[in-house]
Motif scaffolding. Structure first.
Motif, PDB file in Angstrom:
ATOM      1  N   VAL A  34       0.860  -1.183   0.000  1.00  0.00           N
ATOM      2  CA  VAL A  34       0.000   0.000   0.000  1.00  0.00           C
ATOM      3  C   VAL A  34       0.897   1.234   0.000  1.00  0.00           C
ATOM      4  CG1 VAL A  34      -1.940   1.147   1.097  1.00  0.00           C
ATOM      5  CG2 VAL A  34      -1.711  -1.326   1.293  1.00  0.00           C
ATOM      6  N   PRO A  35       1.517   1.530  -1.152  1.00  0.00           N
ATOM      7  CA  PRO A  35       2.339   2.732  -1.238  1.00  0.00           C
ATOM      8  C   PRO A  35       1.446   3.963  -1.271  1.00  0.00           C
ATOM      9  CG  PRO A  35       2.082   1.765  -3.385  1.00  0.00           C
ATOM     10  CD  PRO A  35       1.409   0.826  -2.419  1.00  0.00           C
ATOM     11  N   SER A  76       6.625  19.288 -12.453  1.00  0.00           N
ATOM     12  CA  SER A  76       7.211  17.956 -12.288  1.00  0.00           C
ATOM     13  C   SER A  76       7.185  17.585 -10.818  1.00  0.00           C
ATOM     14  CB  SER A  76       8.648  17.923 -12.832  1.00  0.00           C
ATOM     15  OG  SER A  76       9.443  18.959 -12.290  1.00  0.00           O
ATOM     16  N   ILE A  77       7.196  16.276 -10.556  1.00  0.00           N
ATOM     17  CA  ILE A  77       7.087  15.780  -9.176  1.00  0.00           C
ATOM     18  C   ILE A  77       7.869  14.486  -9.043  1.00  0.00           C
ATOM     19  CG2 ILE A  77       4.952  14.523  -9.682  1.00  0.00           C
ATOM     20  CD1 ILE A  77       4.004  15.167  -6.836  1.00  0.00           C
ATOM     21  N   ALA A  78       8.422  14.262  -7.854  1.00  0.00           N
ATOM     22  CA  ALA A  78       9.145  13.022  -7.569  1.00  0.00           C
ATOM     23  C   ALA A  78       9.150  12.791  -6.066  1.00  0.00           C
ATOM     24  CB  ALA A  78      10.580  13.097  -8.097  1.00  0.00           C
ATOM     25  N   THR A  79       9.474  11.580  -5.667  1.00  0.00           N
ATOM     26  CA  THR A  79       9.688  11.261  -4.258  1.00  0.00           C
ATOM     27  C   THR A  79      11.021  10.547  -4.114  1.00  0.00           C
ATOM     28  OG1 THR A  79       8.526   9.141  -4.473  1.00  0.00           O
ATOM     29  CG2 THR A  79       7.225  11.037  -3.742  1.00  0.00           C
ATOM     30  N   ASP A  80      11.599  10.593  -2.922  1.00  0.00           N
ATOM     31  CA  ASP A  80      12.797   9.803  -2.661  1.00  0.00           C
ATOM     32  C   ASP A  80      12.418   8.597  -1.800  1.00  0.00           C
ATOM     33  OD1 ASP A  80      12.632  10.604   0.015  1.00  0.00           O
ATOM     34  OD2 ASP A  80      14.179  12.159  -0.181  1.00  0.00           O
ATOM     35  N   PRO A  81      13.349   7.680  -1.537  1.00  0.00           N
ATOM     36  CA  PRO A  81      13.004   6.474  -0.781  1.00  0.00           C
ATOM     37  C   PRO A  81      12.445   6.741   0.612  1.00  0.00           C
ATOM     38  CG  PRO A  81      15.068   6.138  -1.949  1.00  0.00           C
ATOM     39  CD  PRO A  81      14.714   7.591  -2.107  1.00  0.00           C
ATOM     40  N   ALA A 324       4.041  10.487  -8.681  1.00  0.00           N
ATOM     41  CA  ALA A 324       5.198   9.813  -8.128  1.00  0.00           C
ATOM     42  C   ALA A 324       4.683   8.845  -7.066  1.00  0.00           C
ATOM     43  CB  ALA A 324       6.171  10.815  -7.512  1.00  0.00           C
ATOM     44  N   VAL A 325       5.436   7.823  -6.777  1.00  0.00           N
ATOM     45  CA  VAL A 325       5.020   6.812  -5.806  1.00  0.00           C
ATOM     46  C   VAL A 325       6.105   6.623  -4.774  1.00  0.00           C
ATOM     47  CG1 VAL A 325       4.423   4.398  -5.455  1.00  0.00           C
ATOM     48  CG2 VAL A 325       3.526   5.595  -7.438  1.00  0.00           C
ATOM     49  N   HIS A 326       5.692   6.601  -3.525  1.00  0.00           N
ATOM     50  CA  HIS A 326       6.619   6.277  -2.440  1.00  0.00           C
ATOM     51  C   HIS A 326       6.211   4.920  -1.868  1.00  0.00           C
ATOM     52  CE1 HIS A 326       8.870   6.140   1.205  1.00  0.00           C
ATOM     53  NE2 HIS A 326       7.824   6.295   1.959  1.00  0.00           N
TER      54      HIS A 326
END
Length: 326
Positions: A34-35, A76-81, A324-326
């Protein structure tokens, strides 16, 4: 680039409208995690970043929302670990710590005017907080250290004829720190896009370590180096190290995807290999996007494991979603 993408999507949407669309049931293999899926509202006003559990269905309300200041437009969008969220906007690159919501203050902001970035078409970050930005108009990739903020200059810049960079559209990192660039080459109709792969320390005017010749509107990479692309119809997955005219190791057809609209360039993969894509049904986006999730085992004509359309959505001019997905 969102404008170029919108022109392509409009043409395909007209075809879909003529043929008719209907949403099939989702009976695919359930996802095993369940990210959190993050969706930005693009050119909407006011713009927001909405977070949803990855196994959402129907028309859910977001589990949290980051409300952006007036006139702040995310591109733009992103996630880190660790779950930190990174946004590229018309004025800055900003980082929000994991769990941010409401009118949160960014943990840091790198100003475009002083950093040399013209248009942050794509952004990504590694586990230590180093930020990479694809500057579409200048055909370059800028890297900022984890401590960079304010008027900080990039610590490394990939640019020049040897790099092969023309219009870097999307970027992603694998677990080893290799940088993958979806590069558009609009002046070469026979090969309009390719994926360039650079080593972790690449800097300056250097050639990529390898090139994957694929026509795609979207691209992402998992920690193992598997490459996931949207090839204007379905999803293709390539093995780590793929180059040249490699054959995908797995494909998902557009049998069900097309029923929900046209994929934008939004594609993401979570740590368990589940794939998420964004589709749009109207341009400009007067209606919310739809997010489709395919399980790690999906292939061929497999339906999505789950599908959801955000209940809360602020439509706006060319409000194309990215995720983005974490």
């Amino acid at each position: 680039m969102k404008y170029a993408r919108s022109v392509f999507c409009t043409a395909v949407l007209l075809l879909l409208t003529a043929c008719g669309t209907s949403n099939p049931p989702t009976t695919g293999t359930p996802i095993k995690s369940v990210p959190i899926v993050y969706v930005d509202s693009g050119f909407a006003s006011p713009a927001q970043v909405l977070a949803f559990p990855g196994n959402s269905t129907g028309n859910p309300s977001p589990s949290s929302t980051i409300s952006l200041p007036t006139l702040t437009i995310p591109v733009s969008i992103a996630t880190d670990p660790a779950g930190n969220v990174y946004l590229g906007t018309y004025t800055d690159i900003r980082e929000y710590t994991a769990g941010s919501s409401g009118a949160a203050t960014p943990a840091r902001s790198i100003l475009l005017a002083s950093s040399g970035i013209t248009y942050p078409n794509a952004v990504t970050a590694d586990a230590t907080g180093n930020i990479y930005v694809a500057d579409f108009p200048t055909s370059s990739i800028e890297n900022f250290s984890a401590a960079a903020s304010g008027s900080a200059a990039p610590s490394r810049i990939l640019s020049g004829t040897l790099t092969g960079l023309t219009f870097p559209s999307q970027i992603a990192l694998d677990g080893a720190g290799n940088l993958y660039v979806l590069n558009l080459n609009v002046q070469n109709p026979s090969s309009p896009s390719s994926i360039l792969v650079f080593g972790p320390k690449a800097n300056g005017n250097v050639a990529p370590d390898r090139v994957l010749n694929e026509i795609a509107s979207g691209m992402t990479v998992d920690s193992s180096g598997d490459v996931y692309i949207l090839p204007f119809g379905g999803v293709e997955v390539f093995a780590p190290g793929a180059s040249g005219n490699a054959t995908p190791i797995r494909t998902i057809s557009d049998k069900f995807i097309a029923s929900y609209g046209v994929p934008t360039d939004g594609i993401a993969v979570d740590s368990n290999g589940n794939i998420y894509i964004v589709t749009e049904t109207t341009l400009p986006s007067s209606s919310p996007p739809t997010i489709l999730c395919f399980s790690v085992t999906a292939s061929g004509d497999a339906p999505p494991a789950n599908v959801f359309t955000p209940a809360a959505w602020t439509p706006g001019l060319l409000s194309l979603a990215t995720l983005a997905v974490h």
